[in-house]
Design an enzyme around this catalytic site. Structure first.
Site, PDB file in Angstrom:
ATOM      1  N   ARG A  42       0.854  -1.273  -0.128  1.00 41.44           N
ATOM      2  CA  ARG A  42      -0.215   0.058   0.011  1.00 41.44           C
ATOM      3  C   ARG A  42       0.897   1.213  -0.029  1.00 41.44           C
ATOM      4  O   ARG A  42       2.187   1.194   0.142  1.00 41.44           O
ATOM      5  CB  ARG A  42      -1.054   0.157   1.192  1.00 41.44           C
ATOM      6  CG  ARG A  42      -0.800  -0.690   2.354  1.00 41.44           C
ATOM      7  CD  ARG A  42      -0.046   0.210   3.443  1.00 41.44           C
ATOM      8  NE  ARG A  42      -0.278   1.482   3.350  1.00 41.44           N
ATOM      9  CZ  ARG A  42       0.955   2.434   3.597  1.00 41.44           C
ATOM     10  NH1 ARG A  42       2.182   1.669   3.752  1.00 41.44           N
ATOM     11  NH2 ARG A  42       0.927   3.515   3.555  1.00 41.44           N
ATOM     12  N   GLY A  43       0.269   2.289  -0.113  1.00 43.18           N
ATOM     13  CA  GLY A  43       0.956   3.606  -0.370  1.00 43.18           C
ATOM     14  C   GLY A  43       1.039   4.041  -1.813  1.00 43.18           C
ATOM     15  O   GLY A  43       1.709   2.971  -2.638  1.00 43.18           O
ATOM     16  N   ASP A  93      -2.309  10.573  -2.337  1.00 47.31           N
ATOM     17  CA  ASP A  93      -2.634   9.613  -3.364  1.00 47.31           C
ATOM     18  C   ASP A  93      -3.259  10.429  -4.700  1.00 47.31           C
ATOM     19  O   ASP A  93      -2.963   9.422  -5.785  1.00 47.31           O
ATOM     20  CB  ASP A  93      -3.870   8.775  -2.996  1.00 47.31           C
ATOM     21  CG  ASP A  93      -3.459   7.634  -1.840  1.00 47.31           C
ATOM     22  OD1 ASP A  93      -3.147   6.595  -2.320  1.00 47.31           O
ATOM     23  OD2 ASP A  93      -3.247   7.934  -0.931  1.00 47.31           O
ATOM     24  N   ASN A 137      -6.230  11.965  -0.001  1.00 41.15           N
ATOM     25  CA  ASN A 137      -5.170  11.189   0.892  1.00 41.15           C
ATOM     26  C   ASN A 137      -5.852  10.312   1.944  1.00 41.15           C
ATOM     27  O   ASN A 137      -7.207  10.587   1.806  1.00 41.15           O
ATOM     28  CB  ASN A 137      -4.070  12.257   1.552  1.00 41.15           C
ATOM     29  CG  ASN A 137      -3.275  11.384   2.189  1.00 41.15           C
ATOM     30  OD1 ASN A 137      -2.387  10.679   1.692  1.00 41.15           O
ATOM     31  ND2 ASN A 137      -2.686  11.665   3.559  1.00 41.15           N
TER      32      ASN A 137
END
Length: 354
Positions: free
Chosen positions: A58-59, A245, A255
């Site tokens: 993730r990220g 994001d 985000n």
């Protein structure tokens, strides 16, 4: 002037969540941290897509890097005279990868870059495809280190900072975006105190961020998400530093859920608000935050903690994963291209075109 070379990377940059072995992709399983350090091995693109959707990786930057390697895995059994013909066969796999997390623009950006690589490649398209995935990862790491130095330069010595979710090595190729700024600020003795919000419901701050900082010998104080406004009121925090994001053409930023309320509280208390993300996160084709698709996840994620249910049966839950912070609440957007202060459509166009 701060530069990336001022930082001791042997101390502050040694966690790697994504490892390409030459025939498989190893992903550090972030669902099990901090108590279990275990890797998930992906042998095909569908396994990569499933890992992205399940939050094994993730990220936003890390998702894009993993997806690029997913394309390499998808290409393994494809026979084609050149990249353009290979792309015709690979398109279903690329679409499945793209659908795994819809909000993070880095995912679509990385897949678009792999498409361009294929369209330009000749008979050696498989080698070119693998080299492109490797380049995406290496460029992300270099960008993070540069952003770390740029962002740290905005912070006065002795400052306290608050971060949200996880934006470190675990979310990128290495070093991190917002957490990279914090690492650089600590290395340069600008940051005196680090606070991290727990980040419900997946607890990325509690499980991942404070663990990452602990690995680097950085003391961090965990707070409940609901304590952030009170913390700012005490004067302990001078900057809120978060990742992104997706960043729109007017500076609106998607985000992790909870970011918007931090920006509102920061403005009320005179605390500066910094967004740190690579330029691949900037989407100049999206005019403002109203056009961003916000991912909704299973309401069941809110019903318990660590596998233990804490909510009575029959209760409804609403579980958006992201929110949008208006650009007017952001004091600085830091990318590897430079710093945009008080983002507006005009200075965003000056920095990124469009």
């Amino acid at each position: 002037m701060n530069t990336a070379s001022d930082i001791d990377y042997a101390r502050y940059d040694h966690i790697r969540p994504i490892l390409w072995t030459g025939d498989a992709l190893q992903l550090l399983d972030q669902r099990k941290l901090p108590f279990v350090v275990e890797h998930v091995v992906c042998h095909d693109s569908d396994e990569v897509a499933a890992a992205i959707h399940a939050l094994t990786v993730r990220g936003a930057p890390a998702i894009g890097i993993a997806a690029a390697w997913g394309v390499v895995l998808a290409a393994r059994d494809v026979q084609a005279a050149d990249g353009a013909h290979a792309l015709q066969q690979l398109e279903p796999a690329l679409q499945r990868l793209n659908a795994s997390r819809p909000t993070a623009v880095n995912l679509a950006w990385a897949l678009a870059r792999m498409r361009r690589c294929l369209n330009a490649a000749g008979a050696d398209w498989k080698a070119k495809l693998e080299a492109e995935a490797q380049a995406i990862a290496e460029e992300d790491l270099a960008a993070n280190r540069h952003m770390g130095a740029l962002g740290a330069g905005l912070i006065e010595a002795g400052s306290g900072v608050l971060t949200h979710c996880n934006t470190g090595s675990l979310a990128t190729a290495g070093f991190g975006t917002a957490l990279g700024v914090i690492r650089a600020g600590m290395a340069q003795h600008r940051i005196a105190r680090v606070f991290a919000g727990e980040t419900r419901p997946w607890l990325q701050g509690a499980r991942l961020t404070v663990w990452e900082l602990q690995q680097d010998g950085i003391d961090a104080t965990l707070i409940a998400d609901s304590a952030a406004s009170h913390l700012m009121k005490t004067g302990a925090v001078q900057w809120v530093i978060v990742g992104a994001d997706r960043i729109c053409a007017n500076g609106d930023t998607a985000n992790k859920i909870g970011t918007y309320q931090l920006a509102i509280a920061a403005r009320h208390h005179g605390v500066k608000f910094m967004v740190v993300a690579p330029s691949s996160t900037v989407d100049m084709e999206t005019v403002d935050g109203s056009q961003i698709e916000i991912e909704q996840r299973d309401p069941g994620e809110l019903y318990g903690v660590g596998g233990t249910r804490t909510v009575a049966e029959g209760i409804a839950a609403w579980n958006p994963v992201f929110d949008v912070t208006p650009g007017e609440l952001i004091d600085a957007i830091v990318t590897e291209r430079g710093v945009i202060l008080n983002p507006t459509p005009e200075n965003m166009r000056a920095a990124f075109g469009g």
